[in-house]
Enzyme design. Structure first.
Site, short mmCIF file in Angstrom:
data_model
loop_
_atom_site.label_atom_id
_atom_site.label_comp_id
_atom_site.label_asym_id
_atom_site.label_seq_id
_atom_site.Cartn_x
_atom_site.Cartn_y
_atom_site.Cartn_z
N GLU A 95 4.82 -3.33 12.37
CA GLU A 95 3.81 -2.29 12.10
C GLU A 95 2.64 -3.01 11.47
O GLU A 95 2.69 -3.36 10.29
CB GLU A 95 4.38 -1.23 11.13
CG GLU A 95 5.61 -0.51 11.63
CD GLU A 95 5.31 0.48 12.74
OE1 GLU A 95 4.14 0.80 12.96
OE2 GLU A 95 6.26 0.90 13.42
N VAL A 134 0.08 -12.11 9.55
CA VAL A 134 1.44 -12.46 9.13
C VAL A 134 2.44 -11.98 10.19
O VAL A 134 3.41 -12.68 10.51
CB VAL A 134 1.76 -11.88 7.73
CG1 VAL A 134 3.22 -12.12 7.37
CG2 VAL A 134 0.86 -12.52 6.68
N GLU A 161 8.77 3.35 14.06
CA GLU A 161 9.59 3.77 12.93
C GLU A 161 9.60 5.29 12.90
O GLU A 161 8.72 5.93 13.44
CB GLU A 161 8.99 3.22 11.62
CG GLU A 161 9.08 1.70 11.56
CD GLU A 161 8.64 1.12 10.24
OE1 GLU A 161 7.75 1.68 9.59
OE2 GLU A 161 9.21 0.08 9.85
N ASN A 192 0.80 -1.23 0.00
CA ASN A 192 0.00 0.00 0.00
C ASN A 192 0.84 1.28 0.00
O ASN A 192 0.38 2.33 -0.43
CB ASN A 192 -1.02 -0.01 1.15
CG ASN A 192 -0.39 -0.05 2.50
OD1 ASN A 192 0.78 -0.42 2.64
ND2 ASN A 192 -1.15 0.29 3.52
N GLU A 215 5.04 -8.78 -3.46
CA GLU A 215 5.09 -9.20 -4.87
C GLU A 215 4.05 -8.47 -5.72
O GLU A 215 4.05 -8.58 -6.93
CB GLU A 215 4.93 -10.72 -5.00
CG GLU A 215 3.57 -11.24 -4.67
CD GLU A 215 3.39 -12.72 -5.06
OE1 GLU A 215 2.28 -13.22 -4.91
OE2 GLU A 215 4.36 -13.34 -5.52
N LYS A 251 12.46 -7.51 1.37
CA LYS A 251 11.46 -8.27 0.63
C LYS A 251 10.21 -7.41 0.46
O LYS A 251 9.39 -7.28 1.37
CB LYS A 251 11.07 -9.57 1.34
CG LYS A 251 10.32 -10.49 0.39
CD LYS A 251 9.22 -11.29 1.04
CE LYS A 251 7.88 -10.64 1.06
NZ LYS A 251 7.25 -10.29 -0.20
N CYS A 297 -3.01 1.86 6.87
CA CYS A 297 -3.20 1.26 8.20
C CYS A 297 -3.76 2.28 9.18
O CYS A 297 -4.35 1.91 10.18
CB CYS A 297 -1.88 0.72 8.69
SG CYS A 297 -0.58 1.95 8.61
N ARG A 327 11.49 3.93 5.36
CA ARG A 327 11.49 4.14 6.81
C ARG A 327 12.14 2.98 7.56
O ARG A 327 12.37 3.08 8.77
CB ARG A 327 10.08 4.43 7.34
CG ARG A 327 9.11 3.30 7.12
CD ARG A 327 7.79 3.53 7.80
NE ARG A 327 7.10 4.74 7.38
CZ ARG A 327 5.93 5.13 7.89
NH1 ARG A 327 5.36 4.42 8.84
NH2 ARG A 327 5.33 6.22 7.47
P1 NAP Z 1 0.48 -8.90 4.37
O1 NAP Z 1 -0.30 -9.88 3.57
O2 NAP Z 1 0.76 -9.23 5.78
O3 NAP Z 1 1.83 -8.68 3.55
C1 NAP Z 1 2.85 -7.83 4.02
C2 NAP Z 1 4.19 -8.37 3.54
O4 NAP Z 1 4.39 -9.65 4.12
C3 NAP Z 1 4.25 -8.56 2.03
O5 NAP Z 1 5.56 -8.30 1.59
C4 NAP Z 1 3.92 -10.03 1.89
O6 NAP Z 1 4.43 -10.58 0.68
C5 NAP Z 1 4.67 -10.57 3.08
N1 NAP Z 1 4.28 -11.91 3.46
C6 NAP Z 1 3.09 -12.52 3.32
N2 NAP Z 1 3.16 -13.79 3.80
C7 NAP Z 1 4.43 -13.96 4.25
C8 NAP Z 1 5.14 -15.04 4.86
N3 NAP Z 1 4.55 -16.21 5.09
N4 NAP Z 1 6.43 -14.84 5.19
C9 NAP Z 1 7.04 -13.68 4.96
N5 NAP Z 1 6.43 -12.61 4.38
C10 NAP Z 1 5.14 -12.76 4.04
O7 NAP Z 1 -0.18 -7.48 4.39
P2 NAP Z 1 -0.76 -6.68 3.16
O8 NAP Z 1 -2.12 -7.20 2.88
O9 NAP Z 1 0.22 -6.65 2.05
O10 NAP Z 1 -0.83 -5.20 3.76
C11 NAP Z 1 -1.96 -4.71 4.38
C12 NAP Z 1 -1.83 -4.77 5.87
O11 NAP Z 1 -0.69 -4.03 6.26
C13 NAP Z 1 -3.01 -4.11 6.57
O12 NAP Z 1 -3.42 -4.89 7.66
C14 NAP Z 1 -2.43 -2.80 7.06
O13 NAP Z 1 -3.08 -2.26 8.17
C15 NAP Z 1 -1.03 -3.16 7.32
N6 NAP Z 1 -0.18 -1.98 7.31
C16 NAP Z 1 0.31 -1.54 8.50
C17 NAP Z 1 1.09 -0.40 8.53
C18 NAP Z 1 1.64 0.11 9.84
O14 NAP Z 1 2.54 0.93 9.81
N7 NAP Z 1 1.16 -0.35 10.98
C19 NAP Z 1 1.38 0.29 7.36
C20 NAP Z 1 0.88 -0.19 6.17
C21 NAP Z 1 0.09 -1.34 6.16
P3 NAP Z 1 3.54 -10.69 -0.64
O15 NAP Z 1 2.77 -9.42 -0.77
O16 NAP Z 1 4.57 -10.85 -1.68
O17 NAP Z 1 2.65 -11.86 -0.44
#
Ligand code: NAP
Length: 547
Positions: free
Chosen positions: A306, A288, A520, A208, A234, A231, A340, A216
């Site tokens: 985060e 995750v 961060e 996102n 993707e 990483k 987020c 950061r």
């Molecule tokens: P996600 O599915 O958890 O993915 C985040 C990262 O983790 C991606 O690079 C993803 O890779 C990777 N990942 C997924 N499965 C993994 C595994 N088994 N081992 C290692 N890495 C793995 O989250 P998202 O859907 O992309 O992002 C949305 C979420 O992020 C929301 O819940 C949002 O609130 C949160 N977010 C939090 C913040 C904060 O600062 N607190 C900021 C932004 C977003 P792939 O995409 O390549 O599968």
């Protein structure tokens, strides 16, 4: 060979004890800049549409970046990045896995002594060069970002600016790292506290914010003297690879920043099992994040997480309603609701509810959904069809339980044919939301603005805190006492008072409860990449009052 020998002139000079820096890296980085691919017409693996938008074609990298080399997958596997506005391919990339990740970790480890052995000023100078090159390439980076994650170009430009700020801040702040000399407890010894880089860091980032979630983590890690395996998601690896290309041109030593992308579980498991990786910085979903935290226990890695949010937005009876209405639209619908810290649940005092609801609906009706490259688009698509389905399900669930649609409510009726495959949902305002609805309990991560009612401050605080998340909260009031009290009572890591633009390079960003661990940005964000080492130094002479 995936892991080349350390060949960086400046690093070699440091290793041999010669103090020729910063001249060595200056000469080195300028020769790299000249070797870039500026002006190349076509880019293998990248769609013609994206390629035609990018001035510096050398930024369109699709391979993995390991030890300063651009590498393919050992098994020849590939995957595609899709434009969420059209559903069409933007690029085809190698699907890197376990072995490439191990090579990246080894590469980061091999250069660690040289990179951490530089002075903070020298590391800061390389980061500053990276900042300069990325500033010059800002328009290209923003276009790459819009192509792979769909956000309007203006929003991409804003994210690039914010990402640049993180690099700039880190480049300067690392010079202010300091230890301590403690007041000794015995005359024959001296007591010191050193701050040292934690070592090899893995950064795992979401789609996102394809740049700022990286900078950061990577910028403070490098500034502190760590080396990095990155990483990216993707779904949005191209921005990350453009940043790596620029870091390479800036003269970052080979292996100090490595990028592996493709098979997330395989890459993740290699990182988490590694004894060499000493810390992970992760931004993504709570699910995750919890899994990575459990895996980190085996090697006792440091973790910064985060994670998800479910931000409350409180409109108190004395709020400036015009300001609050603009604030909630900006917060809840930023990046089409996919941040987020987006306002997820909007609580409005009974006395001002109807006027506030009308104001918000009026603003939202004026928004324009479409292709992020179109100049009049205010809101882009969701990242993929699964995200679209989730938003539609949350909206349908709320309506089935009595919510009223004041604006939006479904897929946009009139989009050009070209966008038929895009994941679009209208910015939507729902009145009459209640706590039995999914929008109260779950992070929607989409363009919904559900309005709930409350009748006094205690009820508002109880509703706001009734969640396992604790990332960001917002409230609008003109009352100073109420502002202090609410800021203290809300169980969140970040609070916006009459303000939603809370993110800044100088300010600690992060959550409590199940929204994460660590912070961060700001001074505390750099400290996350530093270890504390206590040194007790005996002075070697006897004293009458030895203990
Ligand atoms: P996600 O599915 O958890 O993915 C985040 C990262 O983790 C991606 O690079 C993803 O890779 C990777 N990942 C997924 N499965 C993994 C595994 N088994 N081992 C290692 N890495 C793995 O989250 P998202 O859907 O992309 O992002 C949305 C979420 O992020 C929301 O819940 C949002 O609130 C949160 N977010 C939090 C913040 C904060 O600062 N607190 C900021 C932004 C977003 P792939 O995409 O390549 O599968």
């Amino acid at each position: 060979m995936l892991v080349p020998a350390l060949s960086w002139a400046g690093a070699a000079a440091v290793a041999s004890g010669r103090s020729v820096l910063p001249h060595a890296w200056r000469a080195f980085s300028s020769s790299r800049a000249m070797a870039s691919d500026q002006g190349k017409p076509a880019v293998p693996g990248v769609s013609e549409e994206l390629s035609s938008r990018i001035k510096d074609k050398g930024l369109l990298r699709v391979d993995g970046f390991i030890g300063g080399d651009w590498v393919k997958a050992a098994d020849g596997g590939t995957y595609q990045v899709l434009n969420p506005a059209t559903g069409k391919p933007v690029a085809t990339l190698p699907r890197l896995r376990h072995d490439e990740t191990l090579a990246a970790i080894a590469s980061a480890h091999s250069v660690l002594p040289a990179w951490s052995g530089l002075t903070a000023k020298q590391r800061g100078a390389v980061l500053r060069k990276w900042h300069q090159l990325a500033t010059d390439a800002a328009e290209d980076i923003a276009a790459i970002m819009t192509a792979e994650c769909g956000k309007p170009l203006a929003e991409s430009r804003g994210e690039v600016a914010s990402g640049l700020d993180s690099i700039d801040w880190s480049a300067s702040e690392c010079r202010r790292v300091s230890g301590q000399v403690l007041e000794t407890t015995s005359r024959d010894r001296r007591m010191l506290v050193l701050r040292q880089p934690v070592g090899v860091v893995a950064a795992i980032t979401p789609w996102n914010f394809p740049m700022s979630m990286i900078t950061r983590k990577v910028a403070p890690a490098l500034a502190a003297g760590c080396t990095v395996v990155l990483k990216p998601s993707e779904q949005t690896p191209l921005t990350a690879l453009a940043l790596a290309e620029l870091a390479d041109r800036a003269g970052l030593p080979e292996g100090a920043l490595n990028v592996v992308h493709g098979d997330a579980p395989a890459i993740g498991s290699a990182i988490m099992a590694s004894e060499t990786v000493r810390k992970i910085g992760f931004t993504g979903s709570t699910a995750v994040g919890k899994m990575l935290m459990a895996q980190a226990a085996n090697t006792v890695k440091r973790v910064s997480l985060e994670l998800g949010g479910n931000a409350p937005f409180l409109v108190m009876e004395d709020a400036d309603l015009a300001l609050a209405a603009r604030g909630v639209v900006a917060s809840a619908l930023r990046n089409s609701g996919q941040t987020c810290i987006c306002a997820n649940r909007v609580f409005v005092h009974d006395k001002v509810h109807d006027e506030f609801a009308a104001r918000v609906a009026e603003i939202v009706k004026g928004l324009k959904v479409g292709d992020g490259f179109a100049p009049d688009t205010t809101h882009g698509p969701l990242i993929n069809p699964a995200a679209l389905d989730k938003v539609a399900a949350h909206c349908a669930d709320a309506v089935s339980k009595g919510a009223r649609v004041l604006a939006g409510g479904g897929k946009p009726a009139s989009l050009p044919e070209r966008l038929a495959g895009g994941s679009f949902f209208e910015p939507t305002v729902l009145a009459g939301a209640t706590i039995d609805m999914r929008v109260f309990r779950e992070e929607t991560f989409g363009p919904l603005v559900p309005l709930f009612r409350f009748s006094d401050d205690d009820e508002a605080v109880a509703l706001a805190n009734d969640t396992e998340y604790g990332l960001a909260a917002y409230f609008y009031t003109r009352d100073l006492k109420r502002a202090w009290t609410l800021a203290e009572r809300l169980e969140y890591g970040m609070i916006g008072v009459n303000e939603v633009a809370i993110t800044a390079d100088v300010a600690p960003f992060g959550g409590i409860k199940q929204s994460g661990l660590g912070r961060e940005q700001g001074t505390i964000g750099l400290e996350e990449f530093l270890e504390t080492k206590y040194v007790c130094m005996g002075l070697g002479y006897a004293s009458d009052d030895d203990d």
